[in-house]
Enzyme design. Structure first.
Site, mmCIF file in Angstrom:
data_model
loop_
_atom_site.group_PDB
_atom_site.id
_atom_site.type_symbol
_atom_site.label_atom_id
_atom_site.label_comp_id
_atom_site.label_asym_id
_atom_site.label_seq_id
_atom_site.Cartn_x
_atom_site.Cartn_y
_atom_site.Cartn_z
ATOM 1 N N ARG A 187 0.818 -1.219 0.000
ATOM 2 C CA ARG A 187 0.000 0.000 0.000
ATOM 3 C C ARG A 187 0.853 1.271 0.000
ATOM 4 O O ARG A 187 0.328 2.367 -0.014
ATOM 5 C CB ARG A 187 -0.904 0.017 1.243
ATOM 6 N N CYS B 94 -2.912 -6.945 0.426
ATOM 7 C CA CYS B 94 -3.164 -8.367 0.627
ATOM 8 C C CYS B 94 -4.457 -8.764 -0.081
ATOM 9 O O CYS B 94 -5.264 -7.918 -0.448
ATOM 10 C CB CYS B 94 -3.332 -8.656 2.105
ATOM 11 N N VAL C 19 -14.858 -4.041 8.148
ATOM 12 C CA VAL C 19 -13.842 -3.190 7.507
ATOM 13 C C VAL C 19 -13.531 -3.677 6.090
ATOM 14 O O VAL C 19 -13.475 -2.879 5.155
ATOM 15 C CB VAL C 19 -12.556 -3.131 8.367
HETATM 16 N N1 EPU Z 1 -11.181 2.154 1.204
HETATM 17 C C1 EPU Z 1 -11.843 2.635 0.088
HETATM 18 N N2 EPU Z 1 -11.209 3.599 -0.677
HETATM 19 C C2 EPU Z 1 -9.972 4.079 -0.354
HETATM 20 C C3 EPU Z 1 -9.329 3.588 0.800
HETATM 21 C C4 EPU Z 1 -9.957 2.622 1.566
HETATM 22 O O1 EPU Z 1 -12.952 2.208 -0.218
HETATM 23 O O2 EPU Z 1 -9.468 4.955 -1.075
HETATM 24 C C5 EPU Z 1 -11.831 1.087 2.007
HETATM 25 C C6 EPU Z 1 -11.050 -0.237 1.907
HETATM 26 O O3 EPU Z 1 -11.383 -0.948 0.747
HETATM 27 C C7 EPU Z 1 -11.452 -0.928 3.184
HETATM 28 C C8 EPU Z 1 -11.639 0.235 4.175
HETATM 29 O O4 EPU Z 1 -11.771 1.414 3.375
HETATM 30 O O5 EPU Z 1 -12.671 -1.586 3.012
HETATM 31 C C9 EPU Z 1 -10.509 0.425 5.141
HETATM 32 O O6 EPU Z 1 -9.286 0.541 4.452
HETATM 33 P P1 EPU Z 1 -8.082 1.419 5.010
HETATM 34 O O7 EPU Z 1 -7.762 2.466 4.015
HETATM 35 O O8 EPU Z 1 -8.382 1.827 6.404
HETATM 36 O O9 EPU Z 1 -6.927 0.350 5.028
HETATM 37 P P2 EPU Z 1 -5.423 0.549 4.579
HETATM 38 O O10 EPU Z 1 -4.920 1.861 4.983
HETATM 39 O O11 EPU Z 1 -5.276 0.131 3.173
HETATM 40 C C10 EPU Z 1 -4.364 -0.269 6.811
HETATM 41 C C11 EPU Z 1 -3.476 -1.400 7.205
HETATM 42 C C12 EPU Z 1 -4.262 -2.704 7.192
HETATM 43 C C13 EPU Z 1 -5.429 -2.571 8.152
HETATM 44 C C14 EPU Z 1 -6.293 -1.371 7.759
HETATM 45 C C15 EPU Z 1 -7.430 -1.125 8.698
HETATM 46 C C16 EPU Z 1 -1.363 -0.683 6.378
HETATM 47 C C17 EPU Z 1 -0.246 -0.869 5.423
HETATM 48 N N3 EPU Z 1 -2.382 -1.503 6.270
HETATM 49 O O12 EPU Z 1 -4.762 -0.551 5.479
HETATM 50 O O13 EPU Z 1 -3.399 -3.709 7.650
HETATM 51 O O14 EPU Z 1 -6.192 -3.746 8.125
HETATM 52 O O15 EPU Z 1 -5.472 -0.179 7.702
HETATM 53 O O16 EPU Z 1 -6.979 -0.915 10.000
HETATM 54 O O17 EPU Z 1 -1.310 0.185 7.257
HETATM 55 C C18 EPU Z 1 -2.207 -5.696 7.535
HETATM 56 O O18 EPU Z 1 -1.377 -5.112 8.238
HETATM 57 O O19 EPU Z 1 -2.142 -6.901 7.246
HETATM 58 C C19 EPU Z 1 -3.312 -4.906 7.019
HETATM 59 C C20 EPU Z 1 -4.119 -5.358 6.063
#
Ligand code: EPU
Length: 439
Positions: A96, A120, A332
């Site tokens: 990401r 993932c 989520v």
């Molecule tokens: N989402 C959207 N549009 C966007 C961004 C997100 O629809 O532009 C949706 C996603 O599809 C999801 C939800 O919002 O359904 C939450 O996504 P979020 O953006 O919060 O997740 P992330 O920033 O991509 C981080 C962690 C994840 C963790 C999530 C939630 C990192 C690198 N990853 O992901 O960790 O599950 O926040 O807390 O920081 C892991 O470490 O294995 C992992 C998946």
């Protein structure tokens, strides 16, 4: 050893001992990106030596930063000579971080070319909020098959943006975009995970002017420049919770060092309710055990301060040992239960539903996503030489746990997906009575 390393685990015994949680992957990589905003040196302490940090090192080096490790876990990043706006495709193909570099490179170089990559295998994981945020700050973005090209004519300008969902990554993008934008930005509906609080603290230590208000609102007063800093990466609350669940699941006793109990605030309640026990042994040391026979629970994952989505896989392994029908409603990610198939192969009784088995008003209601799970227990797990192929990082550690719980021998393949976030697992678990070897 086979050409593609795999773990061989002999399970069926209580797991006890001591293990150190690494620095949190989901902050370390974001702190590395933040370091690019300063035209000087930043030192990150307690940086985990894991696959995702290596990938982020490569991306920063490709931009022109100089990186140097000292000791086991101190990483110095000199961002004075950033010169390339083109972010390469990360080696693993999935990560990401590239999208987070968009705002940072826009500030530093006036443009950014970011590849399209996935995370993932747990859902679609779009980046629309990130792109909207960049546009709100005045960037122009062209989308092509190869990725996103962002540019700006003048400096980025402050904006008022309400995130459609408190996304962790999009909140981080808004922080990177806002700290050096002209004027004061207001970002509503932001994520407040401990890793976000750490990022705000770090950016403020670099000279930013960010305030987090009680109502999920960020007020970011743009400044002209940021300065390098020294900052310690907080312990990984996801890893700590996994060891907790393993201790309770196997009726062992595991002390986890390097973790601030406050970051586990909403893990302790459900853990205790199921039958786990917690003893705070020191400022960053927690002993986990089983207090009484495990019993079922109904829970839903949510954004912080809710029960973290990354805790649900280890928790589900523990719930295979709890009496009754447990329910997990995942709110989520739309597709984060594929790993239950592997648990079923070890004897767990699980069922996945597309309906919302919970009370939270979930975005996936009526959309046919398999996002609720029922786990019936207790069921003894057993493996007659089964091989489990790791689909994603968090499911991977859950497989290690399930194999430790199962009587018999289990082989785990695609372990690079585990090492992305948990690095050197074999060496780090030497203090545990966990029978795991590389094969
Ligand atoms: N989402 C959207 N549009 C966007 C961004 C997100 O629809 O532009 C949706 C996603 O599809 C999801 C939800 O919002 O359904 C939450 O996504 P979020 O953006 O919060 O997740 P992330 O920033 O991509 C981080 C962690 C994840 C963790 C999530 C939630 C990192 C690198 N990853 O992901 O960790 O599950 O926040 O807390 O920081 C892991 O470490 O294995 C992992 C998946």
């Amino acid at each position: 050893m086979s050409p593609t390393p795999r773990y061989l685990i002999r399970g069926g015994q209580p797991v006890g001992g001591r293990v150190r949680s690494l620095g949190a992957k989901n902050f370390a990589t974001k702190a590395m990106v933040a370091a690019l905003l300063a035209e000087g040196k930043t030192t990150l302490l307690n940086t985990p030596r894991i696959g995702d940090v290596d990938i982020t090192c490569d991306l920063l080096a490709a931009a022109g930063a100089t990186l140097a490790w000292s000791g086991d876990a101190d990483l110095e990043i000199d961002a004075a000579s950033i010169r390339s706006a083109r972010v390469p495709v990360p080696d693993s193909g999935s990560n990401r971080i590239p999208i987070l570099l968009l705002g940072v490179l826009l500030h530093r170089l006036g443009e950014a070319q970011v590849p399209v990559v996935s995370g993932c295998n747990i859902g679609a994981r779009p980046v629309d909020f990130h792109l909207t945020a960049a546009r709100m700050f005045g960037a122009e973005i062209e989308i092509s098959r190869g990725g996103y090209h962002a540019s700006r004519k003048g400096p980025l300008v402050a904006c008022h943006y309400t995130l459609p969902y408190p996304s962790v990554g999009a909140t981080e993008s808004c922080l990177y975009l806002g700290v050096l934008a002209k004027g004061t930005s207001i970002i509503e509906n932001v994520a407040t995970e401990p890793e976000i609080i750490a990022l705000i603290t770090m950016l403020n230590a670099m000279g930013a002017r960010i305030q987090l208000r009680p109502n999920r609102e960020l007020v970011i007063e743009g400044v002209e420049r940021l300065y390098g800093t020294r900052f310690e990466v907080l312990g990984d609350r996801i890893e700590a919770a996994s060891w907790a669940a393993l201790a309770a699941a196997t009726d062992g006793e595991i002390t986890v060092d390097g973790i601030d109990p406050a970051t586990l605030i909403n893990f302790f309640g459900p853990f205790n309710a199921v039958g786990g026990g917690v003893s705070i042994e020191g400022p960053k040391s927690i002993r986990f055990f089983r207090r009484h026979a495990l019993r079922s629970i109904v829970l839903e994952t949510d954004v912080f301060p809710g029960f973290a989505t990354d805790w649900q896989q280890p928790f589900a392994v523990m719930l295979t040992q709890a009496a009754g029908a447990s329910v997990i409603h995942e709110t989520v990610y739309e597709r984060r239960f594929d790993y239950l198939e592997a648990l079923a192969a070890l004897g767990a009784k699980t069922q996945i539903e597309t309906g919302c088995l919970g009370s939270v008003d979930c975005r996936f209601r009526g959309r046919d996503f398999p996002h609720s799970a029922i786990i019936l227990g207790p069921t003894p797990l057993h493996s007659e030489g089964l091989t489990l192929d790791v689909p994603d990082l968090r499911a991977g550690l859950a497989y290690v746990m399930a194999a430790a719980l199962a009587k018999g021998e289990t082989t785990i393949t695609s372990i690079s997906r585990i090492e992305r976030g948990y690095g050197a697992l074999i060496e780090r678990t030497r203090g545990l009575s966990l029978d795991i070897a590389l094969a």
